[in-house]
Design a protein around this motif. Structure first.
Motif, PDB file in Angstrom:
ATOM      1  N   SER A  44       7.039  -5.488  -5.768  1.00  0.00           N
ATOM      2  CA  SER A  44       6.681  -4.731  -4.573  1.00  0.00           C
ATOM      3  C   SER A  44       7.787  -4.861  -3.550  1.00  0.00           C
ATOM      4  CB  SER A  44       5.371  -5.261  -3.976  1.00  0.00           C
ATOM      5  OG  SER A  44       4.298  -5.147  -4.873  1.00  0.00           O
TER       6      SER A  44
ATOM      7  N   ALA B  78       7.961  -4.155   0.601  1.00  0.00           N
ATOM      8  CA  ALA B  78       7.306  -3.733   1.835  1.00  0.00           C
ATOM      9  C   ALA B  78       8.357  -3.413   2.890  1.00  0.00           C
ATOM     10  CB  ALA B  78       6.369  -4.816   2.329  1.00  0.00           C
TER      11      ALA B  78
ATOM     12  N   SER C 245       9.477  -2.096   6.837  1.00  0.00           N
ATOM     13  CA  SER C 245       9.079  -2.029   8.237  1.00  0.00           C
ATOM     14  C   SER C 245      10.288  -1.634   9.073  1.00  0.00           C
ATOM     15  CB  SER C 245       8.507  -3.366   8.710  1.00  0.00           C
ATOM     16  OG  SER C 245       9.466  -4.390   8.577  1.00  0.00           O
TER      17      SER C 245
ATOM     18  N   ARG D  51       5.320   4.733  -5.162  1.00  0.00           N
ATOM     19  CA  ARG D  51       5.294   4.365  -3.753  1.00  0.00           C
ATOM     20  C   ARG D  51       3.946   4.722  -3.160  1.00  0.00           C
ATOM     21  NH1 ARG D  51      10.039   7.269  -0.954  1.00  0.00           N
ATOM     22  NH2 ARG D  51       9.054   6.502   0.972  1.00  0.00           N
ATOM     23  N   GLU D  52       3.611   4.007  -2.104  1.00  0.00           N
ATOM     24  CA  GLU D  52       2.390   4.248  -1.363  1.00  0.00           C
ATOM     25  C   GLU D  52       2.784   4.359   0.102  1.00  0.00           C
ATOM     26  OE1 GLU D  52      -2.182   2.482  -1.295  1.00  0.00           O
ATOM     27  OE2 GLU D  52      -0.626   1.488  -2.458  1.00  0.00           O
ATOM     28  N   ASN D  53       2.966   5.582   0.579  1.00  0.00           N
ATOM     29  CA  ASN D  53       3.480   5.780   1.933  1.00  0.00           C
ATOM     30  C   ASN D  53       2.538   5.250   2.998  1.00  0.00           C
ATOM     31  OD1 ASN D  53       5.829   6.844   0.933  1.00  0.00           O
ATOM     32  ND2 ASN D  53       5.332   8.973   1.392  1.00  0.00           N
ATOM     33  N   ALA D  54       1.255   5.266   2.744  1.00  0.00           N
ATOM     34  CA  ALA D  54       0.299   4.753   3.724  1.00  0.00           C
ATOM     35  C   ALA D  54       0.472   3.250   3.944  1.00  0.00           C
ATOM     36  CB  ALA D  54      -1.122   5.053   3.279  1.00  0.00           C
ATOM     37  N   LYS D  55       1.061   2.568   2.960  1.00  0.00           N
ATOM     38  CA  LYS D  55       1.277   1.129   3.066  1.00  0.00           C
ATOM     39  C   LYS D  55       2.752   0.774   3.220  1.00  0.00           C
ATOM     40  CE  LYS D  55      -2.826  -0.341   0.524  1.00  0.00           C
ATOM     41  NZ  LYS D  55      -3.356  -1.186  -0.592  1.00  0.00           N
ATOM     42  N   ASN D  56       3.607   1.789   3.363  1.00  0.00           N
ATOM     43  CA  ASN D  56       5.055   1.546   3.507  1.00  0.00           C
ATOM     44  C   ASN D  56       5.586   0.646   2.389  1.00  0.00           C
ATOM     45  OD1 ASN D  56       4.872   3.044   5.820  1.00  0.00           O
ATOM     46  ND2 ASN D  56       5.669   1.482   7.194  1.00  0.00           N
ATOM     47  N   THR D  57       5.153   0.910   1.176  1.00  0.00           N
ATOM     48  CA  THR D  57       5.479   0.028   0.064  1.00  0.00           C
ATOM     49  C   THR D  57       5.917   0.832  -1.158  1.00  0.00           C
ATOM     50  OG1 THR D  57       3.871  -1.606   0.833  1.00  0.00           O
ATOM     51  CG2 THR D  57       4.607  -1.806  -1.435  1.00  0.00           C
TER      52      THR D  57
END
Length: 124
Positions: free
Chosen positions: A21, A23, A25, A72-78
């Motif tokens: 993963s 993450a 920010s 990717r999961e854009n809602a989780k910035n991951t």
């Protein structure tokens, strides 16, 4: 400031699996294509996989095609990378990176931001 933090590395036997993963920010995540690279001791940094801003397009190095899956999961910035059927040659530090470029970006110089990396060791 921009931070990319990888996790999920470790020691695994040949044929095993890991899920990495990354993450993010400090940036507008859905404006960046994301990639995974790897670097083994004494070797150059090598492109592994990339995913477009929306996740609709993915790109893979021939050496991992069919074994690794980037998502990717854009809602989780991951961003993730599922790695299956690992072999000894997959041993390396894996780094995630972000680029504002659209389309395929396979060269390290095309990426604007980098994480510190996570170690993946495949050994029996």
């Amino acid at each position: 400031q921009v931070q990319l933090v990888e996790s999920g590395g470790g020691l695994v036997q040949p044929g095993g699996s890991l899920r990495l993963s990354c993450a993010a920010s400090g940036l507008t995540f859905n404006l960046y294509s994301m990639g995974w690279f790897r670097q083994a001791p004494g070797k150059e940094r090598e492109f592994v996989a990339a995913v477009s801003r929306t996740g609709g397009s993915t790109y893979y190095a021939d050496s991992v095609k069919g074994r690794f899956t980037i998502s990717r999961e854009n809602a989780k910035n991951t961003v993730y990378m599922q790695m299956n059927v690992l072999n000894l040659e997959d041993t390396a530090v894996y780094l995630c990176a972000g680029t504002v470029r659209m389309g395929y970006s396979g060269g390290p110089a095309e990426y604007n931001y980098w994480g510190q990396g996570t170690q993946v060791t495949v050994s029996s």
